[in-house]
Design a protein around this motif. Sequence first.
Motif, PDB file in Angstrom:
ATOM      1  N   ARG A 144      37.377  42.337  27.911  1.00 21.55           N
ATOM      2  CA  ARG A 144      38.825  43.166  27.404  1.00 21.55           C
ATOM      3  C   ARG A 144      39.751  42.748  28.228  1.00 21.55           C
ATOM      4  N   SER A 145      39.430  42.798  29.420  1.00 19.54           N
ATOM      5  CA  SER A 145      40.837  42.290  30.120  1.00 19.54           C
ATOM      6  C   SER A 145      41.519  41.176  29.716  1.00 19.54           C
ATOM      7  N   ASN A 146      40.648  40.119  29.482  1.00 17.38           N
ATOM      8  CA  ASN A 146      41.316  38.907  29.373  1.00 17.38           C
ATOM      9  C   ASN A 146      41.806  39.003  28.061  1.00 17.38           C
ATOM     10  N   TYR A 147      41.455  39.432  27.092  1.00 18.01           N
ATOM     11  CA  TYR A 147      42.197  39.786  25.559  1.00 18.01           C
ATOM     12  C   TYR A 147      43.676  40.520  26.152  1.00 18.01           C
ATOM     13  N   ALA A 148      43.662  41.213  27.219  1.00 19.69           N
ATOM     14  CA  ALA A 148      44.932  42.048  27.350  1.00 19.69           C
ATOM     15  C   ALA A 148      45.689  41.201  28.115  1.00 19.69           C
ATOM     16  N   GLY A 149      45.162  40.065  28.534  1.00 17.89           N
ATOM     17  CA  GLY A 149      46.237  38.799  29.256  1.00 17.89           C
ATOM     18  C   GLY A 149      46.010  39.256  30.775  1.00 17.89           C
ATOM     19  N   ARG A 150      44.965  39.714  31.153  1.00 16.79           N
ATOM     20  CA  ARG A 150      44.994  40.391  32.741  1.00 16.79           C
ATOM     21  C   ARG A 150      44.068  39.371  33.473  1.00 16.79           C
ATOM     22  N   VAL A 151      43.476  38.388  33.081  1.00 16.16           N
ATOM     23  CA  VAL A 151      42.639  37.405  33.761  1.00 16.16           C
ATOM     24  C   VAL A 151      43.374  36.046  34.186  1.00 16.16           C
ATOM     25  N   SER A 152      43.344  35.685  35.246  1.00 16.74           N
ATOM     26  CA  SER A 152      43.587  34.391  35.576  1.00 16.74           C
ATOM     27  C   SER A 152      42.729  33.676  35.951  1.00 16.74           C
ATOM     28  N   PHE A 153      42.139  32.812  34.988  1.00 19.46           N
ATOM     29  CA  PHE A 153      41.156  31.770  35.151  1.00 19.46           C
ATOM     30  C   PHE A 153      41.309  30.646  36.209  1.00 19.46           C
ATOM     31  N   HIS A 154      40.343  30.029  36.870  1.00 15.53           N
ATOM     32  CA  HIS A 154      40.505  29.089  37.953  1.00 15.53           C
ATOM     33  C   HIS A 154      39.200  28.183  37.771  1.00 15.53           C
ATOM     34  N   ASP A 155      39.736  27.006  37.712  1.00 16.55           N
ATOM     35  CA  ASP A 155      38.457  25.723  37.348  1.00 16.55           C
ATOM     36  C   ASP A 155      38.470  25.054  38.608  1.00 16.55           C
ATOM     37  N   GLY A 156      37.546  25.612  39.730  1.00 20.99           N
ATOM     38  CA  GLY A 156      37.331  24.970  40.869  1.00 20.99           C
ATOM     39  C   GLY A 156      38.392  25.552  41.947  1.00 20.99           C
ATOM     40  N   ASP A 157      38.876  24.822  42.693  1.00 21.34           N
ATOM     41  CA  ASP A 157      39.592  25.196  43.894  1.00 21.34           C
ATOM     42  C   ASP A 157      41.162  25.544  43.532  1.00 21.34           C
ATOM     43  N   ALA A 158      41.713  26.423  43.995  1.00 22.47           N
ATOM     44  CA  ALA A 158      42.954  26.937  43.553  1.00 22.47           C
ATOM     45  C   ALA A 158      43.840  27.684  44.511  1.00 22.47           C
ATOM     46  N   GLN A 159      45.170  27.339  44.437  1.00 22.22           N
ATOM     47  CA  GLN A 159      45.829  28.120  45.647  1.00 22.22           C
ATOM     48  C   GLN A 159      46.478  29.222  45.201  1.00 22.22           C
ATOM     49  N   LEU A 160      46.095  30.367  45.606  1.00 20.06           N
ATOM     50  CA  LEU A 160      46.605  31.729  45.054  1.00 20.06           C
ATOM     51  C   LEU A 160      47.739  32.122  45.702  1.00 20.06           C
ATOM     52  N   ALA A 161      48.227  31.788  46.881  1.00 20.68           N
ATOM     53  CA  ALA A 161      49.473  32.196  47.580  1.00 20.68           C
ATOM     54  C   ALA A 161      49.735  31.005  48.699  1.00 20.68           C
ATOM     55  N   PRO A 162      50.727  31.017  49.356  1.00 17.28           N
ATOM     56  CA  PRO A 162      50.610  29.972  50.548  1.00 17.28           C
ATOM     57  C   PRO A 162      49.769  30.624  51.572  1.00 17.28           C
TER      58      PRO A 162
END
Length: 260
Positions: A144-162
């Motif tokens: 449901r959160s995804n349908y509300a646009g609130r999930v950020s998906f990552h495919d492997g390693d990802a930078q979230l912030a510096p």
Amino acid sequence: MSATQYEVYAIKYAHHARRAAENFIGGDPHDGPMPLDYFVWLVRGAGREIVVDTGFSAATAARRQRNHLRCPTEGLRLLGCDANAVKDVVITHLHYDHVGNFDLFPAATYHLQDLEMNYATGRHMRQPVFSGAFDVEDVVGMVRSNYAGRVSFHDGDAQLAPGVSLHLIGGHTMGLQVVRVATRRGWLVLASDASHFYANMEQVRPFPIVYNVAAMVEGYGKLRALAESPAHIIPGHDPLVLERYPAPSGAMHGIVARLD
Ligand SMILES: [Zn+2]
């Protein structure tokens, strides 16, 4: 090393009396008490507050016969962090003890691996051996959160912030991710359930709730590669964390440990 350095806290919210034999594949020859603590984590710095995992509720604790000590949001409040205002929540994986209470973070984007949503909504969940540590309402809540646009998906390693990055490990679940944080003492890794206890990774004796044993064992090496030293890896459920790291204040003793 990143220019931005963060404070990192472990916040204990529940406890479970277990025996050592329940914590290792193949049991334990010296079986005795080996309790499990439940934590959420706060990463704070450069004007950012990132919460890692959201714990479970008192109702879930009663249903699963866990000892609930406080709502994780109360622990965050001790550190001056208001769950209502948190913008970024990393969900290391979708097990009940890591994603329950997600609804207590109404302003947050949830950071999740593609593979974890695939796992939690896919073919393996018809088998209790894999679905047992998931609560279907949490999983549906994430959908449901995804349908509300609130999930950020990552495919492997990802930078979230510096100075803050996500790393796919898998093993325990298909899409388990860990969080690497730049701190004043170097690169710290919040391992979550890539290693429940120090003993799992140090002795290479995997925890028995597992999707892929080989990936879990491989993950111990990934943790070491990501962290400044083995002492910079924070296991997901080990009561020793509160012994090895200091409380930020006397009032938080036994509840919060400062990890950086
Ligand atoms: Zn867990």
